[in-house]
Design an enzyme around this catalytic site. Structure first.
Site, PDB file in Angstrom:
ATOM      1  N   ASP A  67       0.633  -1.106  -0.018  1.00  0.00           N
ATOM      2  CA  ASP A  67      -0.058  -0.012   0.034  1.00  0.00           C
ATOM      3  C   ASP A  67       0.834   1.194   0.125  1.00  0.00           C
ATOM      4  O   ASP A  67       2.033   1.296   0.079  1.00  0.00           O
ATOM      5  CB  ASP A  67      -0.930  -0.067   1.324  1.00  0.00           C
ATOM      6  CG  ASP A  67      -0.311  -0.364   2.608  1.00  0.00           C
ATOM      7  OD1 ASP A  67       0.711  -0.410   2.444  1.00  0.00           O
ATOM      8  OD2 ASP A  67      -0.844  -1.066   3.254  1.00  0.00           O
ATOM      9  N   ASN A 135      -7.987  -3.120  14.663  1.00  0.00           N
ATOM     10  CA  ASN A 135      -9.186  -3.361  14.228  1.00  0.00           C
ATOM     11  C   ASN A 135      -9.331  -4.685  13.458  1.00  0.00           C
ATOM     12  O   ASN A 135     -10.319  -4.861  12.611  1.00  0.00           O
ATOM     13  CB  ASN A 135     -10.069  -2.272  13.640  1.00  0.00           C
ATOM     14  CG  ASN A 135      -9.274  -1.642  12.350  1.00  0.00           C
ATOM     15  OD1 ASN A 135      -8.318  -2.284  11.785  1.00  0.00           O
ATOM     16  ND2 ASN A 135      -9.900  -0.785  11.778  1.00  0.00           N
ATOM     17  N   HIS A 137      -7.475  -5.058  10.439  1.00  0.00           N
ATOM     18  CA  HIS A 137      -7.311  -4.677   9.281  1.00  0.00           C
ATOM     19  C   HIS A 137      -5.957  -5.446   8.550  1.00  0.00           C
ATOM     20  O   HIS A 137      -5.187  -5.642   9.345  1.00  0.00           O
ATOM     21  CB  HIS A 137      -7.296  -3.300   8.671  1.00  0.00           C
ATOM     22  CG  HIS A 137      -6.192  -2.555   9.061  1.00  0.00           C
ATOM     23  ND1 HIS A 137      -6.326  -1.428  10.172  1.00  0.00           N
ATOM     24  CD2 HIS A 137      -4.942  -2.348   8.461  1.00  0.00           C
ATOM     25  CE1 HIS A 137      -5.154  -0.813  10.309  1.00  0.00           C
ATOM     26  NE2 HIS A 137      -4.123  -1.502   9.390  1.00  0.00           N
ATOM     27  N   GLU A 142      -9.915  -2.308   5.327  1.00  0.00           N
ATOM     28  CA  GLU A 142     -10.601  -1.897   6.661  1.00  0.00           C
ATOM     29  C   GLU A 142     -11.730  -3.006   6.742  1.00  0.00           C
ATOM     30  O   GLU A 142     -12.116  -3.533   5.899  1.00  0.00           O
ATOM     31  CB  GLU A 142     -11.010  -0.367   6.636  1.00  0.00           C
ATOM     32  CG  GLU A 142      -9.975   0.630   6.503  1.00  0.00           C
ATOM     33  CD  GLU A 142      -9.068   0.791   7.757  1.00  0.00           C
ATOM     34  OE1 GLU A 142      -9.353   0.066   8.709  1.00  0.00           O
ATOM     35  OE2 GLU A 142      -8.001   1.701   7.871  1.00  0.00           O
TER      36      GLU A 142
END
Length: 240
Positions: A67, A135, A137, A142
């Site tokens: 990314d 979380n 990800h 996400e």
């Protein structure tokens, strides 16, 4: 999924290096899927030290990153391209033209996603390194990201922006959009190596390993991968 629990971050990094070096030794032309963030730094230090001391060669290795922030040039100190050069590539004999990452300043986001999708089709990863978000990800996929996703633009959640703010002078400087490799493409790697360190990752590790396979916990899809290794230190594995 194979789970390895280590005593601390140092031993986590050592075990990750053992696996990564094996992949490079077994195939000097391997394609490595790489990740940014603080978790892989120990691994990257071991890779550069090993290259310097033992001359393990990366001359024919190709590296593909997960990314990149939208809006940051490759020379920006907080871009992931810069991170990879400073923390890994400049310490290896890898050729610059064999390192690939999304272009954060591309004029056409849709075209940039398509470019990267074609690149990934031609560079099947022998091993894909991942960090684990608090979380759940993986990369910048996400919660709620479809498991069938390819490279796409994502609006980063406040939680992820907060996690990444430690690398910036102020949270207001953290970009709120990024390019990310999709979950489908991560799952195409022959082997996946995911790292988790620290008590703040304990819930994410538990949900990744013990919860159901759900798009609300993107990393849970790795339960379905035929060759996935999760390395967690004792703090991150505290709820298993």
């Amino acid at each position: 999924m194979k789970i390895i629990v280590t005593e601390d971050y140092r031993s986590l990094s050592a075990k990750a290096f053992e696996i990564m070096k094996m992949a490079v030794n077994e195939n000097p032309y391997a394609v490595l899927g790489l990740a940014t963030g603080t978790t892989p730094l120990g691994l990257y230090r071991s890779m550069t030290e090993d290259h310097r001391e033992n001359r393990t060669s990366y001359a024919h290795i190709r590296a593909v990153n997960l990314d990149e922030y939208i809006g940051l040039s490759q020379d920006h100190p907080q871009s992931y391209a810069y991170f990879m050069r400073e923390n890994l590539f400049k310490g290896l004999d890898i050729e610059a033209e064999n390192t690939y990452i999304e272009n954060g300043t591309a004029q056409n986001a849709e075209a940039e996603c398509e470019r990267y999708n074609k690149l990934l089709e031609n560079l099947p990863r022998d091993i894909q390194l991942l960090g684990l978000g608090s979380n759940g990800h993986i990369a910048f996929n996400e919660p709620g990201t479809p498991f069938g996703s390819d490279t796409h633009v994502v609006d980063l959640t406040p939680n992820t922006i907060k996690d990444n703010a430690r690398l910036f002078k102020d949270i207001s400087e953290v970009p709120n959009r990024a390019y990310t490799m999709g979950i489908r493409q991560i799952m195409q790697a022959k082997q996946v190596l995911i790292l988790a360190s620290g008590e703040n990752k304990a819930d994410a590790v538990y949900n990744t390993v013990c919860g159901g396979v759900t798009e609300e916990v993107p990393a849970s899809v790795l339960q379905l991968h035929p060759n996935c290794i999760l390395i967690a230190d004792r703090e991150a594995a505290g709820k298993l």
